[in-house]
Scaffold this motif. Structure first.
Motif, short mmCIF file in Angstrom:
data_model
loop_
_atom_site.label_atom_id
_atom_site.label_comp_id
_atom_site.label_asym_id
_atom_site.label_seq_id
_atom_site.Cartn_x
_atom_site.Cartn_y
_atom_site.Cartn_z
N VAL A 265 30.08 80.90 139.32
CA VAL A 265 30.84 80.79 140.57
C VAL A 265 31.68 79.52 140.57
CG1 VAL A 265 30.65 80.61 143.09
CG2 VAL A 265 29.23 82.24 141.84
N VAL A 266 31.14 78.43 140.05
CA VAL A 266 31.92 77.18 139.97
C VAL A 266 33.18 77.43 139.12
CG1 VAL A 266 31.93 74.88 138.90
CG2 VAL A 266 30.03 75.59 140.38
N ASP A 267 33.02 78.10 137.99
CA ASP A 267 34.19 78.37 137.13
C ASP A 267 35.19 79.28 137.83
OD1 ASP A 267 33.07 76.78 135.22
OD2 ASP A 267 32.33 78.43 133.96
N ALA A 268 34.67 80.28 138.57
CA ALA A 268 35.57 81.20 139.27
C ALA A 268 36.36 80.47 140.36
CB ALA A 268 34.76 82.36 139.88
N VAL A 269 35.69 79.58 141.10
CA VAL A 269 36.38 78.81 142.15
C VAL A 269 37.50 78.00 141.49
CG1 VAL A 269 36.18 76.89 143.78
CG2 VAL A 269 34.39 78.65 143.70
N ARG A 270 37.16 77.31 140.40
CA ARG A 270 38.17 76.45 139.74
C ARG A 270 39.35 77.28 139.24
NH1 ARG A 270 33.87 72.85 136.85
NH2 ARG A 270 33.59 71.27 138.47
N LEU A 271 39.05 78.42 138.64
CA LEU A 271 40.10 79.28 138.10
C LEU A 271 41.05 79.73 139.21
CD1 LEU A 271 40.58 81.28 135.39
CD2 LEU A 271 39.95 82.94 137.12
N ILE A 272 40.50 80.16 140.33
CA ILE A 272 41.36 80.67 141.41
C ILE A 272 42.16 79.52 142.02
CG2 ILE A 272 41.44 81.86 143.63
CD1 ILE A 272 38.86 83.30 142.83
N LYS A 273 41.52 78.39 142.26
CA LYS A 273 42.25 77.27 142.87
C LYS A 273 43.39 76.80 141.95
CE LYS A 273 41.89 75.81 146.40
NZ LYS A 273 42.43 76.45 147.62
N ALA A 274 43.16 76.85 140.64
CA ALA A 274 44.18 76.38 139.71
C ALA A 274 45.38 77.33 139.66
CB ALA A 274 43.58 76.23 138.31
N ASN A 275 45.12 78.63 139.79
CA ASN A 275 46.20 79.61 139.63
C ASN A 275 46.82 80.11 140.92
OD1 ASN A 275 46.33 80.26 136.61
ND2 ASN A 275 44.14 80.25 137.07
N TRP A 276 46.03 80.12 141.99
CA TRP A 276 46.54 80.63 143.28
C TRP A 276 46.20 79.61 144.38
CZ3 TRP A 276 43.90 83.68 139.75
CH2 TRP A 276 44.67 84.66 139.11
N PRO A 277 46.83 78.45 144.34
CA PRO A 277 46.45 77.39 145.29
C PRO A 277 46.67 77.77 146.74
CG PRO A 277 48.36 76.74 143.94
CD PRO A 277 47.87 78.02 143.38
#
Ligand code: XMP
Length: 488
Positions: A265-277
Motif C-alpha cells: 500500500v505504501v508503494d501504491a500511494v507513492r506511485l499514484i502521488k508521483a504520477n497523478w498528483p
C-alpha cells in the motif's frame, strides 16, 4: 485537548477496545435544532455536504448508486471487481450524469445516418447530439424533436437531412450558466452549443443539467459542475487501473486493501502521488497510530480505518486480527489530526446512531456498506423471501466475490487456486430508493447533533461526551418489553 476529549480519552483509551454498541453519546446543552446543523466535511479539498461514502463493494457501488449518493451530497467509491475498462466506463457514466457545461459533448459527423444517431442517443441516454465536421466545426444539432415523426424507411438517410442547421442558436465559449439559462429561455430550446471564434464546438449546456442542479442543491460537484466520484484500485494493477480511471475523470482514488499498513500500500500511494498528483489518494485500511503515520508519510491525503468491523467480515474469526471500531477510530484520528490527514471510518456502521458515534470518536467521514446495500440503486436483484423483500449483500472477501478481480484485497493470490474467504454472502432488507434512505440517515445524524448540541461536525468531534455502557444499558437502548409490530 478539551475537557470532553480528556473524558472520551479515558473512556476509549482503557485497556479494553470498544465498539459502537459499547458507548452512547451523552446529551448535552443544545442551542441547535436538527434542521439547522451543518453536516459538511472536507476530504483533502473535496467538500461534501454530507459526510458519507458508499463502500467499494460489488453489491453496493456501481454508477447508479454513485450518482445517487453524489446527488445527496456524499461520494460513491466504485468497486473494482470488474475489468479496468468496465470500471473506467462506470466513472464516465457518473461524470456524464450531469454537468455544468459538458466540455466534450458526444457528437456525430454529417455522414452519420439517423440509425447511427438513434443508437448513440439510446446508448448514452441523451436526447440530442451536435453534428460536427472532422475538424470539430459545428454544422447542426439533431434532437429527439427532429426525429419524432420519421418513418422507418428514413433511418438510413444522413442526419443532415433532419438536423436543425439554419437559425441554430449557439453561444460563445466562456458563456456562464446564468447567461446560458437566459438564452435557453429566450429561444425556448433545450440545448445550447458553445463554439469558439472558428465555429468549433467547445461545449454544450442543457436545460436538463440546469434542472438537476436546482433539484439537488447539495450535490457533490467538481469544478465543471459534474458529480464527484471515487473508485477503488488494488496493489497489483495500480498503475494501469489508475491511469484509466484518471483519464475518465476520477476525483478520488481509494487503495482498497484489508491490511493497509503494508509495503504494497505504501508503494501504491507513492506511485499514484508521483504520477497523478491531482488525484485525492485514500490509503487503507489501518487501525493503529503507526498505520496512519506510515501511510501519511507515504503521501496519502486521506486514510481509511477499519479491520474486521464490516457486517459481512469474518477477518477477526479467520485471522484473529482486527480492532473494535470505536477504539480504532479514536486512535487513528488522534494521529490523523496531528498529521493533518482526515480519517474515514469504514465498517460496522449499521444505524444512523453509529454514524453519530463515529464522529464523536473523531472521524471526518464514514463509509457505509450494509446500510446502503438494500436500496434500488445498489446492484443485485430483489428477492422475495417469506413475504419480505431483500437484496444481496456480500463481503469482497467472500468466496463468491473473490472469484472476481478484487482477491488481492486479501493478498491471497488468485493463482494459488484456493482462496481463504474472509467474508460472507447474504442479504439485507430492501430499503427503497436511495434518496429516501439518505433522508433517514442524514435525519438521524442531524438528530444526534441536536442531542449533542453540536452545530457542526467539529463540535461533535471536540465538544461531545461519550459514556461507556453495560449489557443492561444496551438492552435498555433497544425497544424492550414489547412485541414490536412496526419497526419504523
Ligand atoms: P459494513 O459494516 O458497512 O462494512 O457492511 C463495509 C466494509 O467492510 C469491509 N469489507 C470486508 N471486510 N471481509 C472483511 O473482512 C470482507 O469480505 C469484506 N468486504 C468488505 C470494507 O472495508 C467495506 O467498506
Amino acid at each position: 485537548m478539551t475537557y470532553r476529549e480528556v473524558m472520551n480519552d479515558e473512556v476509549l483509551s482503557g485497556s479494553e477496545a470498544l465498539t459502537f454498541d459499547d458507548v452512547l453519546v451523552v446529551p448535552g446543552w443544545s442551542e441547535v435544532l436538527p434542521h439547522e446543523v451543518n453536516t459538511a466535511t472536507e476530504l483533502a479539498g473535496i467538500r461534501l455536504a454530507v459526510p458519507l461514502l458508499s463502500a467499494a463493494m460489488d453489491t453496493v457501488t456501481e454508477s447508479p448508486l454513485a450518482i445517487a449518493i453524489a446527488r445527496a451530497g456524499g461520494i460513491g467509491v466504485l468497486h473494482r471487481n470488474l475489468s479496468i475498462d468496465a470500471q473506467a466506463e462506470e466513472v464516465d457514466r457518473v461524470k456524464r450524469a450531469q454537468a455544468g457545461m459538458i466540455s466534450s459533448p458526444i457528437s456525430l459527423p454529417p455522414t452519420a445516418t439517423l440509425d447511427d444517431a438513434e443508437a448513440l442517443m439510446h446508448r448514452h441516454k441523451i436526447s440530442g447530439v451536435p453534428i460536427c465536421e472532422a475538424d470539430g466545426r459545428l454544422v447542426g444539432i439533431l434532437t429527439n424533436r427532429d426525429v419524432r415523426f420519421c418513418t422507418s424507411e428514413q433511418y438510413n438517410r444522413p442526419v443532415t437531412d433532419f438536423m436543425t442547421a439554419s437559425g441554430l442558436v449557439t453561444a460563445p465559449e466562456g458563456t456562464n450558466l446564468e447567461e446560458a439559462v437566459a438564452i435557453l429561455h429566450q429561444h425556448r430550446i433545450e440545448k445550447l452549443p458553445l463554439v469558439d471564434g472558428d465555429g468549433i464546438l467547445r461545449g454544450l449546456i442543457t436545460v436538463k443539467d440546469i434542472d438537476k442542479r436546482i433539484e439537488h442543491p447539495n450535490a457533490s460537484l467538481d469544478d465543471d459542475g459534474r458529480l464527484r466520484v471515487a473508485a477503488a484500485v488494488g496493489v497489483t494493477d495500480t498503475e494501469e487501473r489508475t491511469a484509466a480511471l484518471a483519464a475518465a475523470g476520477l476525483d478520488m482514488v481509494v487503495i482498497d486493501t484489508a491490511h493497509g499498513h503494508t509495503r504494497g500500500v505504501v508503494d501504491a500511494v507513492r506511485l499514484i502521488k508521483a504520477n497523478w498528483p491531482h488525484l485525492v489518494v485514500v490509503g487503507g485500511n489501518v487501525v493503529t497510530r503507526e498505520g496512519v503515520e506510515t501511510l501519511a508519510e507515504a503521501g496519502a491525503d486521506v486514510i481509511k480505518v477499519g479491520v474486521g468491523a464490516g457486517s459481512i467480515c469474518t477477518t477477526r474469526i479467520v485471522a484473529g486480527a482486527g480492532m473494535p471500531q470505536m477504539t480504532a477510530i479514536h486512535e487513528c484520528t488522534i494521529a490523523g489530526r496531528e498529521l493533518g490527514v482526515p480519517i474515514i471510518a469504514d465498517g460496522g456502521i449499521v444505524t444512523s446512531g453509529d454514524i453519530v458515534k463515529a464522529f464523536v470518536a473523531g472521524a471526518d467521514a464514514v463509509m457505509l456498506g450494509n446500510l446502503l446495500a438494500g436500496v434500488d440503486e445498489a446492484p443485485g436483484d430483489l428477492e422475495l423471501v417469506e413475504g419480505a423483500m431483500w437484496k444481496t449483500y456480500r463481503g469482497m472477501g467472500s468466496s463468491g466475490a473473490m472469484r472476481g478481480r478484487a482477491s488481492d484485497r486479501y493478498g491471497t493470490g488468485q493463482s494459488a487456486g484456493k482462496h481463504v474467504a474472509e467474508g460472507v454472502e447474504g442479504r439485507v432488507r430492501y430499503a427503497g430508493p436511495m434518496a429516501e434512505l439518505m433522508g433517514q440517515i442524514i435525519g438521524g445524524l442531524r438528530s444526534g447533533m441536536g442531542y449533542a448540541g453540536a452545530a457542526n461536525l467539529d463540535d461533535l468531534r471536540h465538544r461531545t461526551r461519550l459514556v461507556r455502557i453495560t449489557g443492561a444499558g444496551l438492552r435498555e437502548s433497544h425497544p424492550h418489553d414489547i412485541t414490536v409490530l412496526r419497526d419504523e
